[in-house]
Write an enzyme that holds these catalytic residues in place. Structure first.
Site, PDB file in Angstrom:
ATOM      1  N   PRO A   9       0.787  -1.227   0.000  1.00  0.00           N
ATOM      2  CA  PRO A   9       0.000   0.000   0.000  1.00  0.00           C
ATOM      3  C   PRO A   9       0.827   1.288   0.000  1.00  0.00           C
ATOM      4  O   PRO A   9       1.874   1.376   0.646  1.00  0.00           O
ATOM      5  CB  PRO A   9      -0.830  -0.104   1.289  1.00  0.00           C
ATOM      6  CG  PRO A   9      -0.107  -1.083   2.137  1.00  0.00           C
ATOM      7  CD  PRO A   9       0.539  -2.049   1.182  1.00  0.00           C
ATOM      8  N   ASN A  10       0.289   2.249  -0.742  1.00  0.00           N
ATOM      9  CA  ASN A  10       0.827   3.615  -0.824  1.00  0.00           C
ATOM     10  C   ASN A  10       2.108   3.745  -1.633  1.00  0.00           C
ATOM     11  O   ASN A  10       2.574   4.856  -1.872  1.00  0.00           O
ATOM     12  CB  ASN A  10       1.018   4.228   0.581  1.00  0.00           C
ATOM     13  CG  ASN A  10      -0.290   4.298   1.338  1.00  0.00           C
ATOM     14  OD1 ASN A  10      -1.258   4.851   0.824  1.00  0.00           O
ATOM     15  ND2 ASN A  10      -0.354   3.716   2.520  1.00  0.00           N
ATOM     16  N   ARG A  17       4.343  11.018  -1.802  1.00  0.00           N
ATOM     17  CA  ARG A  17       4.286  10.709  -0.367  1.00  0.00           C
ATOM     18  C   ARG A  17       5.654  10.912   0.291  1.00  0.00           C
ATOM     19  O   ARG A  17       6.663  10.353  -0.142  1.00  0.00           O
ATOM     20  CB  ARG A  17       3.755   9.273  -0.143  1.00  0.00           C
ATOM     21  CG  ARG A  17       4.769   8.174  -0.216  1.00  0.00           C
ATOM     22  CD  ARG A  17       4.174   6.797   0.042  1.00  0.00           C
ATOM     23  NE  ARG A  17       4.043   6.465   1.428  1.00  0.00           N
ATOM     24  CZ  ARG A  17       4.339   5.254   1.923  1.00  0.00           C
ATOM     25  NH1 ARG A  17       4.782   4.291   1.130  1.00  0.00           N
ATOM     26  NH2 ARG A  17       4.171   5.011   3.190  1.00  0.00           N
ATOM     27  N   TYR A  22      10.967   8.796   1.198  1.00  0.00           N
ATOM     28  CA  TYR A  22      10.873   7.793   0.119  1.00  0.00           C
ATOM     29  C   TYR A  22      11.433   8.257  -1.225  1.00  0.00           C
ATOM     30  O   TYR A  22      11.438   7.488  -2.171  1.00  0.00           O
ATOM     31  CB  TYR A  22       9.412   7.347  -0.036  1.00  0.00           C
ATOM     32  CG  TYR A  22       8.862   6.723   1.234  1.00  0.00           C
ATOM     33  CD1 TYR A  22       9.395   5.534   1.735  1.00  0.00           C
ATOM     34  CD2 TYR A  22       7.833   7.332   1.943  1.00  0.00           C
ATOM     35  CE1 TYR A  22       8.917   4.978   2.911  1.00  0.00           C
ATOM     36  CE2 TYR A  22       7.337   6.771   3.118  1.00  0.00           C
ATOM     37  CZ  TYR A  22       7.886   5.604   3.592  1.00  0.00           C
ATOM     38  OH  TYR A  22       7.418   5.039   4.755  1.00  0.00           O
ATOM     39  N   ASN A  73       7.912  -5.745  -1.072  1.00  0.00           N
ATOM     40  CA  ASN A  73       7.886  -4.617  -0.140  1.00  0.00           C
ATOM     41  C   ASN A  73       6.441  -4.541   0.350  1.00  0.00           C
ATOM     42  O   ASN A  73       5.582  -3.965  -0.318  1.00  0.00           O
ATOM     43  CB  ASN A  73       8.306  -3.314  -0.825  1.00  0.00           C
ATOM     44  CG  ASN A  73       8.331  -2.147   0.156  1.00  0.00           C
ATOM     45  OD1 ASN A  73       7.796  -2.255   1.269  1.00  0.00           O
ATOM     46  ND2 ASN A  73       8.930  -1.043  -0.247  1.00  0.00           N
ATOM     47  N   ALA A  76       3.222  -0.798   4.699  1.00  0.00           N
ATOM     48  CA  ALA A  76       2.731  -0.762   6.087  1.00  0.00           C
ATOM     49  C   ALA A  76       2.281  -2.135   6.584  1.00  0.00           C
ATOM     50  O   ALA A  76       2.314  -2.397   7.799  1.00  0.00           O
ATOM     51  CB  ALA A  76       1.587   0.240   6.208  1.00  0.00           C
ATOM     52  N   HIS A  79       4.256  -4.414   9.164  1.00  0.00           N
ATOM     53  CA  HIS A  79       4.230  -4.326  10.619  1.00  0.00           C
ATOM     54  C   HIS A  79       2.957  -4.889  11.235  1.00  0.00           C
ATOM     55  O   HIS A  79       2.781  -4.828  12.451  1.00  0.00           O
ATOM     56  CB  HIS A  79       4.432  -2.858  11.023  1.00  0.00           C
ATOM     57  CG  HIS A  79       5.489  -2.171  10.206  1.00  0.00           C
ATOM     58  ND1 HIS A  79       6.801  -2.594  10.199  1.00  0.00           N
ATOM     59  CD2 HIS A  79       5.422  -1.136   9.306  1.00  0.00           C
ATOM     60  CE1 HIS A  79       7.502  -1.829   9.359  1.00  0.00           C
ATOM     61  NE2 HIS A  79       6.685  -0.948   8.800  1.00  0.00           N
ATOM     62  N   ASP A  86       1.814 -15.735   6.483  1.00  0.00           N
ATOM     63  CA  ASP A  86       1.325 -17.102   6.258  1.00  0.00           C
ATOM     64  C   ASP A  86       1.297 -17.460   4.772  1.00  0.00           C
ATOM     65  O   ASP A  86       1.591 -18.603   4.404  1.00  0.00           O
ATOM     66  CB  ASP A  86      -0.076 -17.269   6.860  1.00  0.00           C
ATOM     67  CG  ASP A  86      -0.051 -17.394   8.379  1.00  0.00           C
ATOM     68  OD1 ASP A  86       1.052 -17.545   8.952  1.00  0.00           O
ATOM     69  OD2 ASP A  86      -1.130 -17.357   8.999  1.00  0.00           O
ATOM     70  N   GLU A  97      12.676  -9.468   1.321  1.00  0.00           N
ATOM     71  CA  GLU A  97      11.909  -8.291   1.744  1.00  0.00           C
ATOM     72  C   GLU A  97      12.730  -7.040   1.443  1.00  0.00           C
ATOM     73  O   GLU A  97      13.927  -7.013   1.718  1.00  0.00           O
ATOM     74  CB  GLU A  97      11.696  -8.445   3.257  1.00  0.00           C
ATOM     75  CG  GLU A  97      11.028  -7.299   3.946  1.00  0.00           C
ATOM     76  CD  GLU A  97      11.069  -7.470   5.481  1.00  0.00           C
ATOM     77  OE1 GLU A  97      11.937  -8.214   6.007  1.00  0.00           O
ATOM     78  OE2 GLU A  97      10.243  -6.842   6.142  1.00  0.00           O
ATOM     79  N   HIS A  99      12.739  -2.674   1.740  1.00  0.00           N
ATOM     80  CA  HIS A  99      12.161  -1.401   2.195  1.00  0.00           C
ATOM     81  C   HIS A  99      13.020  -0.269   1.669  1.00  0.00           C
ATOM     82  O   HIS A  99      14.250  -0.317   1.792  1.00  0.00           O
ATOM     83  CB  HIS A  99      12.095  -1.345   3.726  1.00  0.00           C
ATOM     84  CG  HIS A  99      11.230  -2.413   4.286  1.00  0.00           C
ATOM     85  ND1 HIS A  99       9.859  -2.359   4.219  1.00  0.00           N
ATOM     86  CD2 HIS A  99      11.540  -3.600   4.855  1.00  0.00           C
ATOM     87  CE1 HIS A  99       9.355  -3.463   4.745  1.00  0.00           C
ATOM     88  NE2 HIS A  99      10.356  -4.240   5.138  1.00  0.00           N
ATOM     89  N   SER A 101      13.114   2.758   2.843  1.00  0.00           N
ATOM     90  CA  SER A 101      13.684   3.466   3.994  1.00  0.00           C
ATOM     91  C   SER A 101      14.331   2.463   4.946  1.00  0.00           C
ATOM     92  O   SER A 101      14.086   1.255   4.846  1.00  0.00           O
ATOM     93  CB  SER A 101      12.581   4.247   4.720  1.00  0.00           C
ATOM     94  OG  SER A 101      11.635   3.352   5.272  1.00  0.00           O
ATOM     95  N   ARG A 106      13.608   3.935  12.357  1.00  0.00           N
ATOM     96  CA  ARG A 106      12.383   4.745  12.392  1.00  0.00           C
ATOM     97  C   ARG A 106      11.570   4.425  13.665  1.00  0.00           C
ATOM     98  O   ARG A 106      12.119   3.999  14.657  1.00  0.00           O
ATOM     99  CB  ARG A 106      11.601   4.531  11.096  1.00  0.00           C
ATOM    100  CG  ARG A 106      12.400   5.037   9.867  1.00  0.00           C
ATOM    101  CD  ARG A 106      11.615   4.920   8.579  1.00  0.00           C
ATOM    102  NE  ARG A 106      10.429   5.761   8.597  1.00  0.00           N
ATOM    103  CZ  ARG A 106       9.440   5.643   7.703  1.00  0.00           C
ATOM    104  NH1 ARG A 106       9.513   4.727   6.738  1.00  0.00           N
ATOM    105  NH2 ARG A 106       8.398   6.436   7.774  1.00  0.00           N
ATOM    106  N   ARG A 110       7.591   0.314  13.609  1.00  0.00           N
ATOM    107  CA  ARG A 110       8.155  -0.247  12.372  1.00  0.00           C
ATOM    108  C   ARG A 110       9.251  -1.276  12.658  1.00  0.00           C
ATOM    109  O   ARG A 110       9.894  -1.779  11.742  1.00  0.00           O
ATOM    110  CB  ARG A 110       8.720   0.866  11.485  1.00  0.00           C
ATOM    111  CG  ARG A 110       7.656   1.808  10.957  1.00  0.00           C
ATOM    112  CD  ARG A 110       8.213   2.796   9.939  1.00  0.00           C
ATOM    113  NE  ARG A 110       7.427   4.009   9.947  1.00  0.00           N
ATOM    114  CZ  ARG A 110       6.321   4.205   9.216  1.00  0.00           C
ATOM    115  NH1 ARG A 110       5.912   3.277   8.383  1.00  0.00           N
ATOM    116  NH2 ARG A 110       5.649   5.331   9.300  1.00  0.00           N
TER     117      ARG A 110
HETATM  118  C1  DQA Z   1       8.284   0.943   3.609  1.00  0.00           C
HETATM  119  C2  DQA Z   1       8.445   1.144   5.122  1.00  0.00           C
HETATM  120  C3  DQA Z   1       7.126   0.922   5.843  1.00  0.00           C
HETATM  121  O1  DQA Z   1       7.290   1.101   7.250  1.00  0.00           O
HETATM  122  C4  DQA Z   1       6.096   1.926   5.364  1.00  0.00           C
HETATM  123  O2  DQA Z   1       4.849   1.693   5.976  1.00  0.00           O
HETATM  124  C5  DQA Z   1       5.970   1.927   3.877  1.00  0.00           C
HETATM  125  C6  DQA Z   1       7.170   1.807   3.053  1.00  0.00           C
HETATM  126  C7  DQA Z   1       9.584   1.295   2.859  1.00  0.00           C
HETATM  127  O3  DQA Z   1       9.671   0.921   1.686  1.00  0.00           O
HETATM  128  O4  DQA Z   1      10.463   1.964   3.408  1.00  0.00           O
HETATM  129  O5  DQA Z   1       4.883   2.121   3.333  1.00  0.00           O
HETATM  130  O6  DQA Z   1       8.000  -0.421   3.376  1.00  0.00           O
END
Ligand code: DQA
Length: 143
Positions: A9-10, A17, A22, A73, A76, A79, A86, A97, A99, A101, A106, A110
């Protein structure tokens, strides 16, 4: 060798954002970066993005028999999502995985990653480059 690259998401709002965290480049720039990283590595790939937890679970399930590895990735959902953890365990494909950031420096909320518990590696705090590192790591792991 085929990878599923899955974004949560996002991440579709990259550029808009929180650019201080980011970066200023948008989601289509991230997709172009992932595409060229996969092409340079000689890998087939499919890129997904969803803002919905269940849809992310469906995408992970569809990787079974359709992909050799997963770069994810979960954004959110990292977390909060035992469902994504699963699903990764269920398909039992090597997963990395990513990220953008450095989540470890942080907020406290997180500091836990549920999907990370089913991943063979985590790359964080490297921006777009983290995806390339994840792709190259999976390639050598699968070879
Ligand atoms: C993220 C880090 C997450 O904590 C955050 O909610 C994101 C982006 C990252 O790519 O740094 O949406 O996964």
């Amino acid at each position: 060798m085929k990878l599923f690259i899955i974004n949560g998401p996002n991440l579709n709002l990259l550029g808009l954002r929180e650019p201080d965290i980011y970066g200023k480049e948008d989601y289509s720039a991230l997709c172009s970066f992932i595409e060229s990283s996969c092409r340079e590595a000689g890998l087939e790939y499919k890129i997904f993005q969803s803002n919905h937890e269940g849809e992310l679970v469906d995408i992970i399930q569809s990787a079974y028999n359709n992909a050799d590895g997963i770069v994810i990735n979960p954004a959110a959902y990292t977390h909060t999502s035992i469902a994504i953890l699963d699903a990764l365990k269920a398909v039992n494909l090597p997963a990395v995985e990513v990220h953008l950031s450095d989540i470890s420096s942080r907020e406290d909320f997180r500091q836990i990653s549920y999907p990370g518990m089913a991943c063979i590696k985590t790359v964080k705090g490297m921006g777009f480059e983290g995806y390339r590192q994840a792709i190259l790591f999976l390639k050598s792991y699968l070879e």
